[in-house]
Scaffold this active site. Structure first.
Site, PDB file in Angstrom:
ATOM      1  N   GLY A 127      98.329  17.732 -14.169  1.00 26.88           N
ATOM      2  CA  GLY A 127      99.567  18.177 -13.537  1.00 26.88           C
ATOM      3  C   GLY A 127      99.634  17.946 -12.050  1.00 26.88           C
ATOM      4  O   GLY A 127     100.183  18.769 -11.314  1.00 26.88           O
ATOM      5  N   THR A 128      99.067  16.818 -11.597  1.00 30.46           N
ATOM      6  CA  THR A 128      99.185  16.504 -10.172  1.00 30.46           C
ATOM      7  C   THR A 128      99.637  15.054 -10.013  1.00 30.46           C
ATOM      8  O   THR A 128      99.230  14.174 -10.757  1.00 30.46           O
ATOM      9  CB  THR A 128      97.868  16.735  -9.410  1.00 30.46           C
ATOM     10  OG1 THR A 128      98.056  16.402  -8.028  1.00 30.46           O
ATOM     11  CG2 THR A 128      96.716  15.909  -9.977  1.00 30.46           C
TER      12      THR A 128
ATOM     13  N   GLN B  90      95.257  22.857  -6.432  1.00 33.42           N
ATOM     14  CA  GLN B  90      96.093  22.646  -5.242  1.00 33.42           C
ATOM     15  C   GLN B  90      97.196  23.694  -5.194  1.00 33.42           C
ATOM     16  O   GLN B  90      97.937  23.760  -4.218  1.00 33.42           O
ATOM     17  CB  GLN B  90      96.716  21.250  -5.293  1.00 33.42           C
ATOM     18  CG  GLN B  90      95.703  20.132  -5.336  1.00 33.42           C
ATOM     19  CD  GLN B  90      96.370  18.791  -5.605  1.00 33.42           C
ATOM     20  OE1 GLN B  90      96.770  18.079  -4.694  1.00 33.42           O
ATOM     21  NE2 GLN B  90      96.507  18.462  -6.883  1.00 33.42           N
TER      22      GLN B  90
ATOM     23  N   HIS C  86      94.296  24.865  -1.428  1.00 32.28           N
ATOM     24  CA  HIS C  86      95.419  24.956  -0.493  1.00 32.28           C
ATOM     25  C   HIS C  86      95.805  26.395  -0.199  1.00 32.28           C
ATOM     26  O   HIS C  86      96.889  26.653   0.328  1.00 32.28           O
ATOM     27  CB  HIS C  86      96.626  24.175  -1.040  1.00 32.28           C
ATOM     28  CG  HIS C  86      96.392  22.700  -1.110  1.00 32.28           C
ATOM     29  ND1 HIS C  86      97.284  21.829  -1.668  1.00 32.28           N
ATOM     30  CD2 HIS C  86      95.349  21.947  -0.701  1.00 32.28           C
ATOM     31  CE1 HIS C  86      96.807  20.592  -1.597  1.00 32.28           C
ATOM     32  NE2 HIS C  86      95.628  20.644  -1.024  1.00 32.28           N
TER      33      HIS C  86
HETATM   34  N1  APR Z   1     102.460  19.517 -17.480  1.00 31.00           N
HETATM   35  C1  APR Z   1     101.677  18.687 -16.724  1.00 31.00           C
HETATM   36  N2  APR Z   1     102.120  18.014 -15.647  1.00 31.00           N
HETATM   37  C2  APR Z   1     103.423  18.178 -15.321  1.00 31.00           C
HETATM   38  C3  APR Z   1     104.304  19.004 -16.046  1.00 31.00           C
HETATM   39  C4  APR Z   1     103.771  19.693 -17.171  1.00 31.00           C
HETATM   40  N3  APR Z   1     104.545  20.503 -17.920  1.00 31.00           N
HETATM   41  N4  APR Z   1     105.538  18.949 -15.450  1.00 31.00           N
HETATM   42  C5  APR Z   1     105.416  18.113 -14.388  1.00 31.00           C
HETATM   43  N5  APR Z   1     104.155  17.639 -14.312  1.00 31.00           N
HETATM   44  C6  APR Z   1     103.567  16.721 -13.326  1.00 31.00           C
HETATM   45  C7  APR Z   1     104.533  15.769 -12.675  1.00 31.00           C
HETATM   46  O1  APR Z   1     104.660  14.584 -13.463  1.00 31.00           O
HETATM   47  C8  APR Z   1     103.815  15.476 -11.351  1.00 31.00           C
HETATM   48  O2  APR Z   1     102.947  14.363 -11.477  1.00 31.00           O
HETATM   49  O3  APR Z   1     103.094  17.537 -12.271  1.00 31.00           O
HETATM   50  C9  APR Z   1     102.995  16.742 -11.109  1.00 31.00           C
HETATM   51  C10 APR Z   1     103.490  17.562  -9.926  1.00 31.00           C
HETATM   52  O4  APR Z   1     103.333  16.759  -8.793  1.00 31.00           O
HETATM   53  P1  APR Z   1     103.709  17.368  -7.369  1.00 31.00           P
HETATM   54  O5  APR Z   1     105.036  18.039  -7.444  1.00 31.00           O
HETATM   55  O6  APR Z   1     103.461  16.275  -6.367  1.00 31.00           O
HETATM   56  O7  APR Z   1     102.661  18.545  -7.153  1.00 31.00           O
HETATM   57  P2  APR Z   1     101.145  18.392  -6.744  1.00 31.00           P
HETATM   58  O8  APR Z   1     100.549  17.124  -7.270  1.00 31.00           O
HETATM   59  O9  APR Z   1     100.476  19.651  -7.091  1.00 31.00           O
HETATM   60  O10 APR Z   1     101.240  18.285  -5.141  1.00 31.00           O
HETATM   61  C11 APR Z   1     100.002  18.244  -4.481  1.00 31.00           C
HETATM   62  O11 APR Z   1     101.074  18.201  -2.361  1.00 31.00           O
HETATM   63  O12 APR Z   1     102.954  18.940  -1.467  1.00 31.00           O
HETATM   64  C12 APR Z   1     101.588  19.097  -1.399  1.00 31.00           C
HETATM   65  O13 APR Z   1     100.239  20.956  -0.931  1.00 31.00           O
HETATM   66  C13 APR Z   1     101.215  20.484  -1.797  1.00 31.00           C
HETATM   67  O14 APR Z   1      99.591  21.237  -3.409  1.00 31.00           O
HETATM   68  C14 APR Z   1     100.656  20.330  -3.188  1.00 31.00           C
HETATM   69  C15 APR Z   1     100.143  18.909  -3.153  1.00 31.00           C
END
Ligand code: APR
Length: 244
Positions: free
Chosen positions: A191-192, A101, A123
């Site tokens: 990590g999502t 993503q 994305h």
């Molecule tokens: N290692 C693994 N995971 C981690 C770390 C780490 N060091 N640090 C933070 N995280 C986790 C957090 O706990 C969280 O669950 O990464 C995740 C980030 O979540 P978001 O900020 O929501 O990002 P993401 O899931 O990629 O968002 C998905 O949403 O906003 C839209 O298009 C955008 O691609 C994005 C999509």
């Protein structure tokens, strides 16, 4: 399942599908999407910048935000998690599919997609821009040579080559990802927050077909209760535990 059992299943797996989110780039110094915006951008929510409405309302503002993120990701380096996923691809070859993503391009810079498997940037990628008229995609110049909004060789204004809120994912990439997760013996979700569909729904394709899904995240997410195993760990720590 225990981490040791998942590690053994991963080692034996012919087909492996991986979904990553902003958490895998956190250790490269790239703020996750839902981290608080900092500095000048603190007064904006990403949803108020990463949308067609925001862009048509104020293209310069949206481009200033992306130009800043483009500068940050260019200065960042792939971290151990990116490199461990590249190693896994090298081991699995054509049976490996990585759907991300993230738009930071760090998986590609770690070699993902060039080691026998597939990388799908669901994305898009903020290091490229798209001609608003022809739809042609071009790499951006280096950050210090970028003037915004950029113009394509055809003379048209270009928009960031990313999927905005309210826009559809590239249909072919999403279909390929769904096929890969449906066929996977083991899937990893790393990590999502699992907050945004359809990407967050990919793991269900593996589970439905009897495959194993392991999550790696320091936090519990909306997906955690559905997982075969969920490791409270950073991306690099969790991958080291599962790749041995
Ligand atoms: N290692 C693994 N995971 C981690 C770390 C780490 N060091 N640090 C933070 N995280 C986790 C957090 O706990 C969280 O669950 O990464 C995740 C980030 O979540 P978001 O900020 O929501 O990002 P993401 O899931 O990629 O968002 C998905 O949403 O906003 C839209 O298009 C955008 O691609 C994005 C999509």
């Amino acid at each position: 399942m225990t981490p040791a059992e998942v590690r053994a299943a991963l080692a034996a797996a012919r087909r492996v599908a991986v979904l990553t989110g902003a958490g895998v780039s956190a250790e490269s110094g790239i703020p996750t999407f839902r981290d608080a915006q900092t500095g000048h951008w603190a007064r904006f929510r990403p949803e108020d910048l990463a949308s067609p409405e925001a862009y048509w309302r104020d293209p310069e503002l949206v481009w200033d935000w992306y130009a800043g993120r483009y500068r940050d990701v260019t200065a960042a380096q792939p971290n151990a998690a990116h490199l461990l996923l590249a190693r896994l691809e090298r081991e699995k070859g054509a049976g490996f599919f990585l759907a991300t993503q993230n738009v930071d391009g760090l998986h590609g810079r770690a070699g993902s997609g060039t080691l026998g498997g597939t990388l799908a940037e669901l994305h898009g990628n903020l290091t490229h821009a798209r001609d608003e008229v022809t739809g042609e995609v071009y790499p951006l110049p280096p950050p210090d040579l970028l003037t915004v909004p950029p113009t394509s060789p055809a003379g048209n204004r270009m928009r960031p080559n990313v999927v905005w809120f309210g826009e559809n994912l590239p249909a072919d990439a999403l279909a390929a990802a769904q096929d890969a997760f449906a066929a996977a013996d083991v899937a990893l979700v790393i990590g999502t927050s699992g907050a945004v569909y359809p990407a967050a729904g990919l793991a269900a394709w593996t589970l439905r077909r009897g495959g194993i899904v392991a999550e790696i995240n320091p936090q519990v997410t909306d997906l955690t209760l559905h997982m075969t195993l969920s490791l409270r760990a950073t991306a690099a720590e969790g991958l080291r535990a599962l790749l041995g």
